[in-house]
Design an enzyme around this catalytic site. Structure first.
Site, PDB file in Angstrom:
ATOM      1  N   CYS A  47       0.849  -1.195   0.000  1.00  0.00           N
ATOM      2  CA  CYS A  47       0.000   0.000   0.000  1.00  0.00           C
ATOM      3  C   CYS A  47       0.881   1.240   0.000  1.00  0.00           C
ATOM      4  CB  CYS A  47      -0.924   0.000   1.220  1.00  0.00           C
ATOM      5  SG  CYS A  47      -2.163   1.319   1.184  1.00  0.00           S
ATOM      6  N   ARG A 288     -13.332 -14.623   0.468  1.00  0.00           N
ATOM      7  CA  ARG A 288     -12.145 -13.796   0.254  1.00  0.00           C
ATOM      8  C   ARG A 288     -10.958 -14.643  -0.142  1.00  0.00           C
ATOM      9  NH1 ARG A 288     -15.660 -11.898   3.675  1.00  0.00           N
ATOM     10  NH2 ARG A 288     -16.086  -9.666   3.700  1.00  0.00           N
ATOM     11  N   ASP A 534     -44.412  -4.751  30.066  1.00  0.00           N
ATOM     12  CA  ASP A 534     -45.424  -4.649  31.118  1.00  0.00           C
ATOM     13  C   ASP A 534     -46.096  -3.283  31.105  1.00  0.00           C
ATOM     14  OD1 ASP A 534     -45.571  -3.842  34.458  1.00  0.00           O
ATOM     15  OD2 ASP A 534     -46.742  -5.523  33.664  1.00  0.00           O
TER      16      ASP A 534
END
Length: 563
Positions: A47, A288, A534
């Site tokens: 990256c 994947r 309730d």
């Protein structure tokens, strides 16, 4: 060793699936009847950014080139998945635009019979330069990751020069103006970092056909994840609605990871990917393939099986019918053992798991790995029930020798009300008084009395019990439909708005003790939900309580847990 491993896989494949022709096998359906039609392929681990939440400061060890899938192998495996029912492929990384064959890959993937959509997830740094070639090659959709619109923050988060942000914005504009079918922006929201930009990102959808999806900050190895940075999607929605008004919930596909919303008057849309506070596993259709050829059936799971090693067996990367059958067998077995939710942390229908499905370790072939469905495991379970002794009798666990430490747990429960009950709750007009106030007190009392209600729970000195309420369908209760005088009766109200509204109750319990408080949190949320029922049963006896579960726990020997 590799030859012996492959021979064993072949033996298993034949035993598990029989001699069925490759092209006649069923689609990739797991034991929860989820059909997997979407394959994400990582085509590089590299990256050109160093985002703090994604990559540790010291970097990562890169895989040697011989271990990486080649472009030819990527296309071969993609073809196999397509023949098994996959119709959508997304190219990811790392940063996929670093791969020199990116345009060629898109073009060839689009040529594969059965592949309808080819998409790309990128950080956008070089998108503007590559986009014309990608579109000509047939790219359909692009997702762009961007966490800030402020140059100085971009430099802080991505550890790259602030000027790089302008390249990303140029790529986003080029994508919006292109004929791509879909352009999405993925933004990780971090408390104290960029939550102040939520509305700025929403503003991007005003005039442009773009979908901005906000992702919850989540832990990955080495990213120094901290609860202090986490901001749940409900809090994000609250911030946005204060500025833009009530968001309109859109209809999502069953397999969608995002809860999508429309903003009044905006051309684009926004969405929330709640990986931490609300999983989206029920409709998962994703598989994947990693850059080194390992199949992961769950992004959050640690289990992998190498398809590369099978593809390269016998020194040849050619794809014979026999080799494809073997690959299909292993892929199908892995899919059928996919757990229901993130990383296999939730209930699975099989007592065995994919924990051994990793060819990086010999345990790939143990009895608890990829066995045929008819086999029984002789391996004892990794964990035993702490409240059951060796004779199967129940007993209370002795925690006397444990150290005092901070413990915290959060649980949730949801009650679905009709609109008349909802209106009474937000206007405090029930005959019994304030529903939320009474429910909060009851929830706190319930958490404190857990040891009296659950026989084997310890009595714990709680330091804090917090009960929060959140209307999932109408976030802003101050201006929620039905509280104005223009809607005087439930008939008119139900004609104007959906007939049901979900109230989510969250209970967080803290202590400094020798054992955890998960049960206290679960009891607190459950009692609060029962109290709401309730208080409202006079006008809604059809109210449904559900989705009671543990969201998070901290502290203790097992550490952090998120569901």
């Amino acid at each position: 060793m590799l030859r012996k491993l492959t021979q064993t896989i072949r033996a298993f494949s034949t035993q598990a699936l029989g001699e069925i022709p490759v092209r006649q096998r069923a689609n990739l359906v797991d034991s929860f009847n989820r059909e997997h039609t979407y394959l994400r392929i990582s085509i590089t681990e590299r990256c050109n950014l160093r985002c703090q939440y994604c990559m540790p400061l010291e970097g990562v060890d890169l895989t040697s080139s011989p271990e990486l899938l080649t472009t030819k192998e990527i296309l071969q495996l993609a073809g196999i998945f397509a023949r098994q029912g996959v119709n959508k492929i997304r190219l990811t990384g790392g940063e996929p635009l670093i791969n020199k064959d990116i345009v060629y890959l898109v073009e060839k993937l689009k040529d594969i019979d059965g592949i309808k959509t080819v998409a790309l997830t990128t950080n956008g740094v070089t998108l503007a330069r590559h986009l014309p070639g990608l579109i000509n090659a047939g790219l359909d959709n692009v997702n762009i990751s961007l966490d800030t619109l402020v140059p100085e923050k971009f430099e802080f988060i991505g550890r790259r020069p602030a000027a790089t942000l302008s390249k990303v914005l140029k790529g986003i504009r080029a994508a919006i103006d292109s004929p791509l079918q879909s352009v999405k922006l993925n933004t990780v929201i971090m408390k104290g970092v960029n939550e102040d930009e939520l509305c700025d990102f929403v503003a991007l959808t005003t005039e442009d056909r773009i979908s901005v999806r906000f992702l919850e900050f989540m832990p990955f190895s080495g990213n120094a994840w901290s609860q202090r940075k986490f901001i749940p999607y409900q809090a994000q929605i609250e911030i946005i609605e204060k500025h833009f008004g009530r968001l309109q919930r859109d209809d999502d596909e069953r397999s969608s990871t995002s809860m999508n919303y429309s903003v009044d008057g905006h051309v684009g849309s926004i969405g929330f990917i709640s990986s931490m506070s609300r999983n989206f596993c029920g409709g998962c259709n994703r598989l994947r393939l990693t850059h080194d050829g390992n199949l992961k059936v769950c992004l959050f799971g640690k289990d992998e099986v190498s398809l590369r090693d099978i593809l390269r067996d016998e020194g040849s990367a050619s794809l014979s019918t026999k080799k494809e059958e073997e690959l299909v067998s292993v892929i199908g077995a892995a899919v059928r053992r996919k757990n229901f939710s993130h990383g296999g942390s939730a209930t699975s229908r099989s007592s065995r798991t994919l924990s051994s499905v990793k060819t990086r370790h010999p345990s790939f072939l143990t009895a608890r790995g990829l066995n045929s469905d008819s086999e029984q495991s002789n391996t004892p379970p990794d964990k035993s029930l702490s409240h059951v002794d060796s004779n199967g009798d129940a007993h209370m666990v002795d925690v006397g020798d444990k150290n005092l430490s901070f413990r915290r747990a959060t649980a949730t429960s949801t009650i679905t009300l009709n609109m008349e009950a909802y209106r009474n709750v937000v206007k405090n007009t029930t005959s019994k008084g304030s529903v939320l106030t009474v429910a909060k007190i009851a929830g706190i009392q319930g958490a404190k009395q857990t040891s009296s209600l659950i026989p084997l729970c310890h009595q714990i000195n709680l330091s804090k019990v917090e009960i929060l309420f959140n209307f999932l369908d109408y976030q802003d209760t101050k201006s929620a439909p039905g509280i104005t005088t223009s809607y005087q009766n439930s008939v008119e109200l139900n004609q104007m708005y959906p007939a049901k509204c979900r109230l989510q109750i969250t209970c967080t319990v803290s202590c400094h003790d020798r054992t955890g408080v998960e049960m206290e949190a679960l009891v607190g949320a459950s009692i609060a939900a029962l109290t709401v029922y309730d208080m409202c049963k006079a006008v809604d006896k059809t109210a449904v309580i559900g989705d009671t579960r543990l969201l998070r726990k901290e502290g203790g020997k097992s550490g952090m847990f998120s569901n």
